[in-house]
Design a protein around this motif. Structure first.
Motif, PDB file in Angstrom:
ATOM      1  N   GLY A 256       0.801  -1.226   0.000  1.00  0.00           N
ATOM      2  CA  GLY A 256       0.000   0.000   0.000  1.00  0.00           C
ATOM      3  C   GLY A 256       0.830   1.270   0.000  1.00  0.00           C
ATOM      4  N   LEU A 257       2.139   1.144  -0.231  1.00  0.00           N
ATOM      5  CA  LEU A 257       2.977   2.350  -0.290  1.00  0.00           C
ATOM      6  C   LEU A 257       2.540   3.244  -1.455  1.00  0.00           C
ATOM      7  CD1 LEU A 257       6.425   0.637   0.349  1.00  0.00           C
ATOM      8  CD2 LEU A 257       5.411   2.399   1.807  1.00  0.00           C
ATOM      9  N   ASP A 258       2.822   4.518  -1.333  1.00  0.00           N
ATOM     10  CA  ASP A 258       2.395   5.456  -2.380  1.00  0.00           C
ATOM     11  C   ASP A 258       3.074   5.191  -3.715  1.00  0.00           C
ATOM     12  OD1 ASP A 258       0.825   6.568  -0.485  1.00  0.00           O
ATOM     13  OD2 ASP A 258       1.795   8.542  -0.458  1.00  0.00           O
ATOM     14  N   THR A 259       4.190   4.494  -3.690  1.00  0.00           N
ATOM     15  CA  THR A 259       4.883   4.194  -4.943  1.00  0.00           C
ATOM     16  C   THR A 259       4.235   3.013  -5.681  1.00  0.00           C
ATOM     17  OG1 THR A 259       6.407   2.966  -3.539  1.00  0.00           O
ATOM     18  CG2 THR A 259       7.176   5.083  -4.389  1.00  0.00           C
ATOM     19  N   ASP A 260       3.314   2.329  -5.018  1.00  0.00           N
ATOM     20  CA  ASP A 260       2.652   1.171  -5.632  1.00  0.00           C
ATOM     21  C   ASP A 260       1.367   1.595  -6.350  1.00  0.00           C
ATOM     22  OD1 ASP A 260       4.634  -0.365  -4.610  1.00  0.00           O
ATOM     23  OD2 ASP A 260       3.427  -1.350  -3.072  1.00  0.00           O
ATOM     24  N   GLU A 261       1.092   0.901  -7.434  1.00  0.00           N
ATOM     25  CA  GLU A 261      -0.088   1.243  -8.229  1.00  0.00           C
ATOM     26  C   GLU A 261      -0.533   0.013  -9.006  1.00  0.00           C
ATOM     27  OE1 GLU A 261       0.798   4.709 -10.493  1.00  0.00           O
ATOM     28  OE2 GLU A 261      -1.280   4.987 -11.139  1.00  0.00           O
ATOM     29  N   GLY A 262      -1.815  -0.225  -9.077  1.00  0.00           N
ATOM     30  CA  GLY A 262      -2.336  -1.314  -9.896  1.00  0.00           C
ATOM     31  C   GLY A 262      -1.982  -2.691  -9.360  1.00  0.00           C
TER      32      GLY A 262
ATOM     33  N   LYS B  58      -2.987   5.698  -1.640  1.00  0.00           N
ATOM     34  CA  LYS B  58      -3.014   6.787  -2.626  1.00  0.00           C
ATOM     35  C   LYS B  58      -3.550   6.305  -3.970  1.00  0.00           C
ATOM     36  CE  LYS B  58       0.147  10.075  -4.778  1.00  0.00           C
ATOM     37  NZ  LYS B  58       1.566  10.324  -5.022  1.00  0.00           N
ATOM     38  N   ASN B  59      -3.177   5.092  -4.330  1.00  0.00           N
ATOM     39  CA  ASN B  59      -3.455   4.657  -5.704  1.00  0.00           C
ATOM     40  C   ASN B  59      -4.423   3.485  -5.807  1.00  0.00           C
ATOM     41  OD1 ASN B  59      -1.622   6.564  -6.789  1.00  0.00           O
ATOM     42  ND2 ASN B  59       0.069   5.246  -6.132  1.00  0.00           N
ATOM     43  N   TYR B  60      -5.135   3.198  -4.727  1.00  0.00           N
ATOM     44  CA  TYR B  60      -6.081   2.078  -4.761  1.00  0.00           C
ATOM     45  C   TYR B  60      -7.401   2.483  -4.121  1.00  0.00           C
ATOM     46  CZ  TYR B  60      -1.950  -0.811  -5.589  1.00  0.00           C
ATOM     47  OH  TYR B  60      -0.793  -1.344  -6.111  1.00  0.00           O
ATOM     48  N   ALA B  61      -8.501   1.967  -4.685  1.00  0.00           N
ATOM     49  CA  ALA B  61      -9.783   2.007  -3.978  1.00  0.00           C
ATOM     50  C   ALA B  61      -9.747   0.847  -2.982  1.00  0.00           C
ATOM     51  CB  ALA B  61     -10.926   1.838  -4.964  1.00  0.00           C
ATOM     52  N   TRP B  62     -10.463   0.982  -1.863  1.00  0.00           N
ATOM     53  CA  TRP B  62     -10.361  -0.029  -0.810  1.00  0.00           C
ATOM     54  C   TRP B  62     -10.707  -1.438  -1.291  1.00  0.00           C
ATOM     55  CZ3 TRP B  62      -7.491   0.396   3.152  1.00  0.00           C
ATOM     56  CH2 TRP B  62      -7.331   1.607   3.821  1.00  0.00           C
TER      57      TRP B  62
ATOM     58  N   ARG C  84     -18.569   3.336   5.092  1.00  0.00           N
ATOM     59  CA  ARG C  84     -18.510   4.768   5.434  1.00  0.00           C
ATOM     60  C   ARG C  84     -17.254   5.089   6.256  1.00  0.00           C
ATOM     61  NH1 ARG C  84     -22.721   8.125   5.363  1.00  0.00           N
ATOM     62  NH2 ARG C  84     -22.394   8.829   7.500  1.00  0.00           N
ATOM     63  N   PHE C  85     -16.899   4.179   7.146  1.00  0.00           N
ATOM     64  CA  PHE C  85     -15.705   4.404   7.987  1.00  0.00           C
ATOM     65  C   PHE C  85     -14.445   4.422   7.122  1.00  0.00           C
ATOM     66  CE2 PHE C  85     -12.306   3.066  10.875  1.00  0.00           C
ATOM     67  CZ  PHE C  85     -12.530   3.907  11.955  1.00  0.00           C
ATOM     68  N   PHE C  86     -14.311   3.443   6.257  1.00  0.00           N
ATOM     69  CA  PHE C  86     -13.118   3.368   5.406  1.00  0.00           C
ATOM     70  C   PHE C  86     -13.040   4.564   4.448  1.00  0.00           C
ATOM     71  CE2 PHE C  86     -10.670  -0.676   5.544  1.00  0.00           C
ATOM     72  CZ  PHE C  86     -11.327  -1.296   6.597  1.00  0.00           C
ATOM     73  N   HIS C  87     -14.198   5.059   4.035  1.00  0.00           N
ATOM     74  CA  HIS C  87     -14.196   6.143   3.047  1.00  0.00           C
ATOM     75  C   HIS C  87     -14.300   7.522   3.702  1.00  0.00           C
ATOM     76  CE1 HIS C  87     -14.977   2.626   0.533  1.00  0.00           C
ATOM     77  NE2 HIS C  87     -14.387   3.331  -0.430  1.00  0.00           N
ATOM     78  N   ARG C  88     -14.031   7.585   4.984  1.00  0.00           N
ATOM     79  CA  ARG C  88     -13.979   8.844   5.747  1.00  0.00           C
ATOM     80  C   ARG C  88     -15.301   9.611   5.714  1.00  0.00           C
ATOM     81  NH1 ARG C  88      -8.690  11.105   2.841  1.00  0.00           N
ATOM     82  NH2 ARG C  88      -9.617   9.884   1.178  1.00  0.00           N
ATOM     83  N   GLU C  89     -16.409   8.863   5.520  1.00  0.00           N
ATOM     84  CA  GLU C  89     -17.718   9.525   5.553  1.00  0.00           C
ATOM     85  C   GLU C  89     -18.269   9.530   6.978  1.00  0.00           C
ATOM     86  OE1 GLU C  89     -19.978   7.191   2.823  1.00  0.00           O
ATOM     87  OE2 GLU C  89     -18.691   7.725   1.117  1.00  0.00           O
TER      88      GLU C  89
END
Ligand code: SF4
Length: 512
Positions: free
Chosen positions: A324-330, A392-396, A463-468
């Motif tokens: 889940g580091l910000d340098t990771d994507e996809g 940063k680069n993933y949906a939960w 809602r909790f994970f998505h900061r709602e």
């Protein structure tokens, strides 16, 4: 000075357990500083009772005995347990002190439940406190030494506490030793990245190792250095002076950059049996992996070759990754990790989820500023049960899909079988099997799969994970209650919630 009844509690776990892996390993997770504090208190003339809590003790009998001053060392995941124990002792008139990683990461929160919260801790602080242990309520006092101590009581001075702890481990009995503090590397997520590297005395290492040889037939030493072997020749020289080859087995955490073939030959000759290198990411931190600018598939190939070379010298290798580091994507980071597991089948992979532990690391300030830290209760902050940083680069859902898929692959029967075949010696072979099927691993996979399902089916989780919403979903609240057992009722009012942006707020207003 008045002689005081001092209790020192080291929480290696946050809850009662009967799990096999916990039975085998929890006593080996004992920290050094609680033993050091116990020594300092005894040397200052106080009556000391030291308890390493491994999840199998009767808390009421062991941890709650009457005391004047109670020191508790805890990681963040054991914070609620520590708060509950502190509350019970304070009701009985004791002064309580928190030290260890949680005290360094969340000092503001801990002052709500402890009289004193220690950062860097030295002998003077402990002696001063015992001279006049005044209660500090409702808000405790934060104290810290200017730096880490230059020396600590060694194994010889800590022996009675070491002996009591390893007696709880049925098979593998690891004696904790420390050769250095801090780390010269600057991995932005790591608590040791801001602590200057500092070796401890090599003469003490020699005399401690000789002492151990006089006490145990075949000692096993776990080095607690954040990064073992930075001054490689000095350490190995000290070991070679004191230990005939093969008389002590050593376990250590070390970065790949320190594990060259000549170093491995020397480590093997001197009884190093377990090495835990941090790989962390395929797209960052190339300096500590000694892969330079290579990233992605090229880094996988180089690191797999390196790990296979290590396994020719060291029987047991655990590779650590951060997901889940910000340098990771996809999907690529996850697929590359699977490829790595196939290319280096003998290593046991362990995954940490990117987590922001309060003020532990510089990166956390940015994460809090960007509103990416979630208010998960401390109980889940072990870098596995919950990821408290919004990736940063993933949906939960996508992240958990990939995480579960990777874990199912890595801890699957075919991969466990390949690990068994790829390892050469009996203990590593079976250790990997036990770990692969234990609650430590398979329990985590099913937990992550459950969270993935809840992200879809439980609106409160979504809602909790998505900061709602900051309302803790029932799934998590019930789990804390269940795990704390009899201590749940002692958890102080408000103890379940904390200010997850306290670091940011304290930087904006330094007196906070
Ligand atoms: S090399 Fe290891 S101990 Fe050192 S800063 Fe990086 S993660 Fe921390």
């Amino acid at each position: 000075m008045r002689r005081r009844r001092v209790m020192v509690v080291d929480l290696t776990t946050e809850r009662p357990t009967r799990a096999l892996y916990a039975r085998l390993m929890n006593a080996n997770l004992a920290s050094i500083m609680p033993q050091v504090i116990a020594v300092w208190c005894e040397q200052a003339g106080h009556d000391v009772r030291y308890v390493c809590y491994t999840g199998f003790e009767d808390l009421a009998n062991e941890v709650l005995e009457p005391a004047d001053v109670v020191f508790i060392g805890a990681f963040t995941q054991a914070a609620h347990t520590a708060y509950a124990i502190s509350s019970l002792h304070r009701q009985r008139g004791a002064i309580t002190v928190l030290g260890g990683p949680h005290a360094r990461c969340y000092p503001q929160d801990a002052t709500r439940y402890f009289d004193y919260v220690f950062g860097f801790t030295d002998r003077t602080m402990v002696e001063d406190l015992l001279r006049d242990p005044a209660p500090q309520r409702p808000v405790g006092l934060r104290l810290t030494a200017p730096r880490q101590p230059e020396s600590l009581p060694g194994v010889q001075e800590r022996w009675k506490f070491v002996e009591a702890t390893i007696a709880k481990a049925p098979v593998l009995k690891l004696v904790p030793m420390l050769g250095s503090m801090g780390c010269p590397y600057t991995c932005s997520f790591c608590i040791d990245s801001t602590v200057p590297y500092q070796p401890l005395g090599f003469d003490q290492i020699r005399s401690d190792l000789r002492f151990l040889l006089s006490k145990m037939r075949h000692p096993r030493v776990g080095w607690h250095d954040p990064n073992f072997g930075v001054r490689f020749d000095d350490y190995l020289g000290a070991i070679e002076d004191a230990v005939p080859p093969g008389r002590i087995d050593f376990f250590a955490e070390s970065s790949l950059s320190l594990l060259s073939e000549p170093h491995l030959q020397r480590l093997a000759k001197n009884g190093f049996k377990v090495i835990l290198p941090g790989i962390e990411s395929w797209f960052a931190l190339g300096n500590k992996a000694k892969t330079g600018r290579d990233v992605g598939a090229e880094k996988v190939r180089r690191v797999a070759d390196h790990i296979n070379m290590i396994l020719r010298y060291i029987p047991y290798v655990q590779t650590n990754f951060v997901l889940g580091l910000d340098t990771d994507e996809g999907a690529e980071p996850f697929e590359l990790t699977k490829r790595f597991v196939d290319m280096a089948p003998g290593a046991f992979p362990v995954f940490s989820l990117l987590s922001a532990f309060g003020r532990a690391a510089p990166l956390n300030l940015d994460l809090q500023r960007d509103g990416r830290v979630l208010p998960f209760p401390f109980h889940f902050l072990d870098a596995s049960q919950a990821m408290n940083v919004v990736p940063k680069n993933y949906a939960w859902r996508g992240f958990y899909d990939k995480l579960v898929d990777l874990e199912r692959y890595v801890y699957s029967v075919p991969r466990i079988a390949r690990r068994f075949i790829a390892n050469r010696t009996t203990i590593p072979k079976w250790m990997n099997v036990v770990r692969g099927i234990s609650s430590e691993r398979l329990g985590r996979v099913s937990h992550h799969a459950r969270v993935r399902r809840l992200l879809e089916s439980d609106r409160s989780v979504h809602r909790f994970f998505h900061r709602e919403s900051s309302v803790l979903p029932g799934f998590y609240a019930n789990r804390v209650k269940r795990d704390l057992g009899t201590l749940w009722d002692a958890l102080p009012v408000g103890g379940m919630v904390h200010d997850h942006n306290a670091y940011l707020r304290s930087e904006a207003s330094p007196v906070a």
